[in-house]
Design a protein around this motif. Structure first.
Motif, PDB file in Angstrom:
ATOM      1  N   ILE A 163       9.482  -7.007  -6.902  1.00  0.00           N
ATOM      2  CA  ILE A 163       9.464  -6.021  -7.982  1.00  0.00           C
ATOM      3  C   ILE A 163       8.131  -6.054  -8.705  1.00  0.00           C
ATOM      4  CG2 ILE A 163      10.450  -5.450 -10.236  1.00  0.00           C
ATOM      5  CD1 ILE A 163      13.171  -6.317  -9.129  1.00  0.00           C
ATOM      6  N   HIS A 164       7.657  -7.242  -9.027  1.00  0.00           N
ATOM      7  CA  HIS A 164       6.414  -7.354  -9.790  1.00  0.00           C
ATOM      8  C   HIS A 164       5.189  -7.106  -8.916  1.00  0.00           C
ATOM      9  CE1 HIS A 164       8.506  -8.611 -13.404  1.00  0.00           C
ATOM     10  NE2 HIS A 164       9.261  -9.383 -12.635  1.00  0.00           N
ATOM     11  N   ALA A 165       5.293  -7.424  -7.622  1.00  0.00           N
ATOM     12  CA  ALA A 165       4.201  -7.097  -6.705  1.00  0.00           C
ATOM     13  C   ALA A 165       4.064  -5.592  -6.539  1.00  0.00           C
ATOM     14  CB  ALA A 165       4.445  -7.748  -5.347  1.00  0.00           C
ATOM     15  N   GLY A 166       5.128  -4.860  -6.847  1.00  0.00           N
ATOM     16  CA  GLY A 166       5.099  -3.412  -6.742  1.00  0.00           C
ATOM     17  C   GLY A 166       4.267  -2.722  -7.798  1.00  0.00           C
ATOM     18  N   ALA A 167       3.757  -3.469  -8.765  1.00  0.00           N
ATOM     19  CA  ALA A 167       2.836  -2.934  -9.779  1.00  0.00           C
ATOM     20  C   ALA A 167       3.396  -1.696 -10.475  1.00  0.00           C
ATOM     21  CB  ALA A 167       1.481  -2.608  -9.135  1.00  0.00           C
ATOM     22  N   GLY A 168       4.695  -1.734 -10.782  1.00  0.00           N
ATOM     23  CA  GLY A 168       5.315  -0.626 -11.492  1.00  0.00           C
ATOM     24  C   GLY A 168       5.787   0.511 -10.605  1.00  0.00           C
ATOM     25  N   ARG A 169       5.587   0.395  -9.297  1.00  0.00           N
ATOM     26  CA  ARG A 169       5.979   1.478  -8.388  1.00  0.00           C
ATOM     27  C   ARG A 169       7.398   1.320  -7.848  1.00  0.00           C
ATOM     28  NH1 ARG A 169       1.747   4.731  -6.869  1.00  0.00           N
ATOM     29  NH2 ARG A 169      -0.368   3.918  -7.202  1.00  0.00           N
ATOM     30  N   ASP A 188      -1.523   3.989  -3.310  1.00  0.00           N
ATOM     31  CA  ASP A 188      -2.823   4.204  -3.961  1.00  0.00           C
ATOM     32  C   ASP A 188      -3.680   5.161  -3.148  1.00  0.00           C
ATOM     33  OD1 ASP A 188      -2.292   2.508  -6.088  1.00  0.00           O
ATOM     34  OD2 ASP A 188      -3.201   0.759  -5.136  1.00  0.00           O
ATOM     35  N   GLU A 189      -3.724   4.935  -1.839  1.00  0.00           N
ATOM     36  CA  GLU A 189      -4.562   5.760  -0.969  1.00  0.00           C
ATOM     37  C   GLU A 189      -4.039   7.192  -0.884  1.00  0.00           C
ATOM     38  OE1 GLU A 189      -7.690   6.915   1.150  1.00  0.00           O
ATOM     39  OE2 GLU A 189      -7.421   4.953   0.192  1.00  0.00           O
ATOM     40  N   LEU A 190      -2.716   7.356  -0.813  1.00  0.00           N
ATOM     41  CA  LEU A 190      -2.135   8.698  -0.774  1.00  0.00           C
ATOM     42  C   LEU A 190      -2.442   9.470  -2.052  1.00  0.00           C
ATOM     43  CD1 LEU A 190       1.347   8.014   0.878  1.00  0.00           C
ATOM     44  CD2 LEU A 190      -0.511   9.380   1.843  1.00  0.00           C
ATOM     45  N   GLU A 191      -2.366   8.804  -3.177  1.00  0.00           N
ATOM     46  CA  GLU A 191      -2.664   9.474  -4.450  1.00  0.00           C
ATOM     47  C   GLU A 191      -4.114   9.924  -4.506  1.00  0.00           C
ATOM     48  OE1 GLU A 191       0.660   7.089  -7.150  1.00  0.00           O
ATOM     49  OE2 GLU A 191      -1.436   6.444  -7.158  1.00  0.00           O
ATOM     50  N   ARG A 192      -5.017   9.089  -4.022  1.00  0.00           N
ATOM     51  CA  ARG A 192      -6.435   9.486  -3.999  1.00  0.00           C
ATOM     52  C   ARG A 192      -6.650  10.637  -3.020  1.00  0.00           C
ATOM     53  NH1 ARG A 192      -7.292   3.838  -4.561  1.00  0.00           N
ATOM     54  NH2 ARG A 192      -7.320   3.567  -2.286  1.00  0.00           N
ATOM     55  N   ALA A 193      -6.016  10.571  -1.858  1.00  0.00           N
ATOM     56  CA  ALA A 193      -6.236  11.579  -0.818  1.00  0.00           C
ATOM     57  C   ALA A 193      -5.726  12.957  -1.218  1.00  0.00           C
ATOM     58  CB  ALA A 193      -5.573  11.127   0.485  1.00  0.00           C
ATOM     59  N   TYR A 194      -4.614  12.996  -1.968  1.00  0.00           N
ATOM     60  CA  TYR A 194      -3.992  14.279  -2.285  1.00  0.00           C
ATOM     61  C   TYR A 194      -4.092  14.653  -3.763  1.00  0.00           C
ATOM     62  CZ  TYR A 194      -2.193  14.070   2.433  1.00  0.00           C
ATOM     63  OH  TYR A 194      -2.094  14.006   3.792  1.00  0.00           O
ATOM     64  N   MET A 204       2.519  -1.702   0.712  1.00  0.00           N
ATOM     65  CA  MET A 204       3.045  -0.383   0.362  1.00  0.00           C
ATOM     66  C   MET A 204       2.358   0.162  -0.893  1.00  0.00           C
ATOM     67  SD  MET A 204       5.089   1.968   1.330  1.00  0.00           S
ATOM     68  CE  MET A 204       6.231   3.265   0.852  1.00  0.00           C
ATOM     69  N   VAL A 205       2.067  -0.700  -1.825  1.00  0.00           N
ATOM     70  CA  VAL A 205       1.347  -0.277  -3.030  1.00  0.00           C
ATOM     71  C   VAL A 205      -0.035   0.262  -2.649  1.00  0.00           C
ATOM     72  CG1 VAL A 205       0.265  -1.087  -5.170  1.00  0.00           C
ATOM     73  CG2 VAL A 205       2.585  -1.812  -4.592  1.00  0.00           C
ATOM     74  N   ALA A 206      -0.689  -0.423  -1.731  1.00  0.00           N
ATOM     75  CA  ALA A 206      -2.008   0.033  -1.278  1.00  0.00           C
ATOM     76  C   ALA A 206      -1.915   1.390  -0.595  1.00  0.00           C
ATOM     77  CB  ALA A 206      -2.617  -1.002  -0.328  1.00  0.00           C
ATOM     78  N   VAL A 207      -0.858   1.612   0.187  1.00  0.00           N
ATOM     79  CA  VAL A 207      -0.654   2.908   0.837  1.00  0.00           C
ATOM     80  C   VAL A 207      -0.450   4.004  -0.212  1.00  0.00           C
ATOM     81  CG1 VAL A 207       0.938   4.237   2.276  1.00  0.00           C
ATOM     82  CG2 VAL A 207       0.262   1.929   2.967  1.00  0.00           C
ATOM     83  N   ARG A 264       1.862   8.007  -9.604  1.00  0.00           N
ATOM     84  CA  ARG A 264       2.881   9.036  -9.368  1.00  0.00           C
ATOM     85  C   ARG A 264       3.886   8.616  -8.293  1.00  0.00           C
ATOM     86  NH1 ARG A 264       6.556  10.953  -8.191  1.00  0.00           N
ATOM     87  NH2 ARG A 264       7.198  13.084  -7.762  1.00  0.00           N
ATOM     88  N   LEU A 265       3.422   7.951  -7.238  1.00  0.00           N
ATOM     89  CA  LEU A 265       4.295   7.606  -6.122  1.00  0.00           C
ATOM     90  C   LEU A 265       4.985   6.268  -6.370  1.00  0.00           C
ATOM     91  CD1 LEU A 265       2.052   8.597  -3.076  1.00  0.00           C
ATOM     92  CD2 LEU A 265       3.908   9.910  -4.128  1.00  0.00           C
ATOM     93  N   GLY A 266       6.289   6.315  -6.387  1.00  0.00           N
ATOM     94  CA  GLY A 266       7.085   5.102  -6.455  1.00  0.00           C
ATOM     95  C   GLY A 266       7.945   4.988  -5.214  1.00  0.00           C
ATOM     96  N   PHE A 267       8.613   3.869  -5.055  1.00  0.00           N
ATOM     97  CA  PHE A 267       9.454   3.713  -3.870  1.00  0.00           C
ATOM     98  C   PHE A 267      10.628   2.785  -4.154  1.00  0.00           C
ATOM     99  CE2 PHE A 267       5.827   0.838  -3.664  1.00  0.00           C
ATOM    100  CZ  PHE A 267       6.397  -0.402  -3.428  1.00  0.00           C
ATOM    101  N   GLU A 268      11.683   3.008  -3.381  1.00  0.00           N
ATOM    102  CA  GLU A 268      12.892   2.208  -3.467  1.00  0.00           C
ATOM    103  C   GLU A 268      12.880   1.192  -2.327  1.00  0.00           C
ATOM    104  OE1 GLU A 268      15.638   6.022  -4.840  1.00  0.00           O
ATOM    105  OE2 GLU A 268      15.515   5.447  -2.726  1.00  0.00           O
ATOM    106  N   ILE A 269      13.203  -0.047  -2.624  1.00  0.00           N
ATOM    107  CA  ILE A 269      13.234  -1.096  -1.609  1.00  0.00           C
ATOM    108  C   ILE A 269      14.657  -1.271  -1.102  1.00  0.00           C
ATOM    109  CG2 ILE A 269      12.928  -3.564  -1.170  1.00  0.00           C
ATOM    110  CD1 ILE A 269      10.701  -3.567  -3.229  1.00  0.00           C
ATOM    111  N   GLN A 270      14.823  -1.208   0.207  1.00  0.00           N
ATOM    112  CA  GLN A 270      16.116  -1.526   0.798  1.00  0.00           C
ATOM    113  C   GLN A 270      16.157  -3.024   1.116  1.00  0.00           C
ATOM    114  OE1 GLN A 270      16.529   1.793   3.888  1.00  0.00           O
ATOM    115  NE2 GLN A 270      18.554   1.711   2.970  1.00  0.00           N
TER     116      GLN A 270
END
Length: 317
Positions: free
Chosen positions: A128-134, A90-96, A85-88, A102-108
């Protein structure tokens, strides 16, 4: 679904209504630290919004949409999924052209594998730590998680011992990380006969109050009719504890002797409690100033330490 948010006065949105209904701005967005609810819908992809308009006015609205975007990542069962998800992101931020991070996410948290991994580790802490701050929040999923443990449907609930264990692990994993926690929902809805409605409201209010007392200041709801009891339970939680908490903090700040010997960490907790009550609207700043001798900004500063063991004093960072 209805996600926990703080009560606030409705304001005009810069987004067209057709966008608001898709991206979650038809109602107030969830905000940390309060424990009440308002409706939201799952956000649409950014490409869908970009394709709707290219005018200067829409550029402003697009900027507002980006600020409002909340991503919920459901059914997470492994740390590697969070890494993906972190890689996704990263790619969205570069694409747009979004700023990095900027993009963070909540884990269910809906699977037992995210609580304890195959090697016996605490997977949710690693996630949490694999999320690299996201990673911005952990949400407990009452029914998926319970079903995964083979708990009979009749006994699936957010106050089941299995639910408490999972949420305590989540709480320990998130401590000190600025990751927020959200309790699960109840599927007992206040519908049907007056007696059924009152029974469901009593159950829901009790679950909300229980979660607040255990440090879960947000929660998911399934139906708009559950909002009254979430608001009532949340406001009651802060109003009932206001006199005692304000007096304890005032005594601590003025070094007045009392029957309770509070330490710096406890004073921080008192300040956070009072500040949450202010932010969600249960308590006014006038009440806090009169009872605790502190303003909202002072309470916010007291509740944000470098560590929970440092001294508590106004003006310290």
């Amino acid at each position: 679904m209805i996600a926990g948010t703080r009560p606030r006065t409705a304001t005009a949105s810069p987004l067209p209504r057709s966008w608001r209904l898709q991206c979650g701005q038809a109602s107030p967005r969830r905000s940390p630290g309060c424990g009440s609810s308002a409706s939201r819908r799952r956000p649409v992809g950014e490409e869908s919004v970009l394709s709707t308009c290219s005018s200067a006015a829409c550029s402003t609205r697009w900027a507002a949409f980006r600020l409002a975007l909340v991503i919920t990542f459901p059914k997470v069962s492994t740390v590697s999924q969070v890494t993906a998800m972190v890689a996704v992101c990263d790619e969205l931020e570069r694409a747009y052209g979004l700023e990095t991070g900027r993009l963070g996410f909540e884990i269910q948290v809906e699977t037992p594998q995210l609580i304890i991994g195959p090697q016996g580790g605490i997977s949710v802490a690693e996630a949490i730590h694999a999320g690299a701050g996201r990673v911005t929040a952990l949400h407990y999923g009452t029914y998926d998680y319970s079903a995964s443990l083979q708990i009979s449907a009749e006994y699936q609930a957010s106050d089941h011992p299995a639910a408490d264990f999972a949420k305590q692990v989540m709480q320990v994993a998130a401590a000190g990380t600025r990751v927020h926690l959200s309790d699960g929902s109840t599927n007992i809805l206040p519908l049907g006969s007056p007696e059924s409605v009152r029974s469901a409201w009593r159950l829901h209010a009790g679950l909300v109050r229980r979660a607040l007392a255990r440090g879960f200041y947000q929660g998911w709801d399934m139906h708009p009719h559950q909002l009254p009891t979430r608001y009532i339970a949340t406001f009651e939680f802060y109003r009932a504890g206001l006199p005692r908490a304000a007096a304890r903090l005032a005594n601590y700040m003025s070094k007045t002797e009392s029957e309770i010997l509070d330490e710096p960490a406890t004073a921080r907790a008192l300040a956070r409690y009072l500040y949450r009550g202010l932010v969600c609207g249960a308590v006014s700043e006038t009440e806090l100033s009169r009872s605790a001798g502190l303003t909202g900004s002072q309470l916010a500063a007291l509740g944000r330490p470098r560590s929970d063991t440092e001294g508590v004093a106004l003006g310290s960072s």
